[in-house]
Design an enzyme around this catalytic site. Sequence first.
Site, PDB file in Angstrom:
ATOM      1  N   ASN A   1       0.907  -1.211   0.163  1.00 17.38           N
ATOM      2  CA  ASN A   1      -0.121  -0.110   0.044  1.00 17.38           C
ATOM      3  C   ASN A   1       0.801   1.236  -0.019  1.00 17.38           C
ATOM      4  O   ASN A   1       0.636   2.259   0.815  1.00 17.38           O
ATOM      5  CB  ASN A   1      -1.026   0.028   1.186  1.00 17.38           C
ATOM      6  N   ASP A  52      -1.481 -10.165  -3.971  1.00 23.58           N
ATOM      7  CA  ASP A  52      -2.890  -9.947  -3.458  1.00 23.58           C
ATOM      8  C   ASP A  52      -3.643 -10.313  -4.780  1.00 23.58           C
ATOM      9  O   ASP A  52      -3.838  -9.595  -5.810  1.00 23.58           O
ATOM     10  CB  ASP A  52      -2.742  -8.469  -3.525  1.00 23.58           C
ATOM     11  N   ASN A 112      -7.104 -10.228  -4.285  1.00 27.69           N
ATOM     12  CA  ASN A 112      -8.330  -9.374  -4.118  1.00 27.69           C
ATOM     13  C   ASN A 112      -9.598 -10.349  -4.309  1.00 27.69           C
ATOM     14  O   ASN A 112     -10.695  -9.857  -4.561  1.00 27.69           O
ATOM     15  CB  ASN A 112      -8.331  -8.393  -5.300  1.00 27.69           C
ATOM     16  N   HIS A 117      -2.277  -4.522   4.765  1.00 26.92           N
ATOM     17  CA  HIS A 117      -2.119  -5.873   4.474  1.00 26.92           C
ATOM     18  C   HIS A 117      -1.019  -6.381   5.421  1.00 26.92           C
ATOM     19  O   HIS A 117      -0.225  -5.598   6.085  1.00 26.92           O
ATOM     20  CB  HIS A 117      -1.492  -6.205   3.076  1.00 26.92           C
TER      21      HIS A 117
END
Length: 255
Positions: free
Chosen positions: A9, A148, A150, A246
Site C-alpha cells: 500500500n 494480492d 483481491n 495488509h
Amino acid sequence: MKIITLNANGVRSAAKKGLFNWLLKQKADVVCLQETKAQVEQLDEQLIHPSGYLSFFNSAEKKGYSGVALYARLEPDKVEDRLGWDCADREGRFLQADYQGVSVVSLYLPSGTSGEERQAVKYDFMARFEQVLMTMRRRGREFIVCGDWNIAHKKIDLKNWRGNQKNSGFLPDERAWMDKVFGEIGMVDAFRVLNQDAEQYTWWSNRGQSWAKNVGWRIDYQVVTPGLADRIKAVSIYKEQRFSDHAPLIIEYDI
C-alpha cells in the site's frame, strides 16, 4: 527457500513504518511486493538496493498507483513483466523471475470495489490470467505466484462472509473462479496446505476497528504448482508490526 509477499500500500509509506528494517532481518530469498505506488526514480537508494538484494520493478504508467516489485538474493536467469493486455502491462500488475526449475511471480490482481467498470476490468483480467495459469501448468516447471489476488476464496477466509456476498472480493463468480484455479487448473493454495484454521487474515479495512477486532480478509496468497505441495515446510502471517493495511505472508519451501 523463504518467500515473503506483501501488498505494501505504497512502498515508501511502508518503508517509513519499518518494512525494510524488518525484511533484512527475515533473510528471505525472495520478497514480492504489490501496490508499490511509485516509479523507480521516486525511490531512495535503500529501497532500490536493500542490502543483499537485487531488485526488479514493474511500475504503473500512472504515478502513485498500483505497481509490483520483486527483491531477490540470487540473480534470476530471466525476468518477465509483460502479460500482453493493458490492465496488466500499463498498470504494472505482473513480474516473474525465473530460476532453474522454479519461477516466482509477484501479482497484483485488480480490485473491483470502486464500481462496475473496474469489476468488469477485474473479470477480464481473471479470464485472461486463467489462460496464463494453464500455460504455467503445461510448462513442466514449478511456479510460485505470490500476491494480492483481491478475492477471499471461502467463508473461512473472511470474518463477515454473510454480509459480503454481494461485495467485490467475495462475489459468487469470483469464488467460483478460485475454485477453478485450485480445482480444474490444479494450482495449490500453499498456506492452506499447512494451516486450515479460521481467522487467518492478511488484510483489514481502515474503517472502524477492523484491525483491533480482527475483522479481516485473506486475499493474499502464494499459489503454487502441485509439484511444490509437499515441499511447503512452514507458513505464517506476520502481525507483530503493521507496515500496511495488509500483513506479510511468509512461506518456506524445501527447494
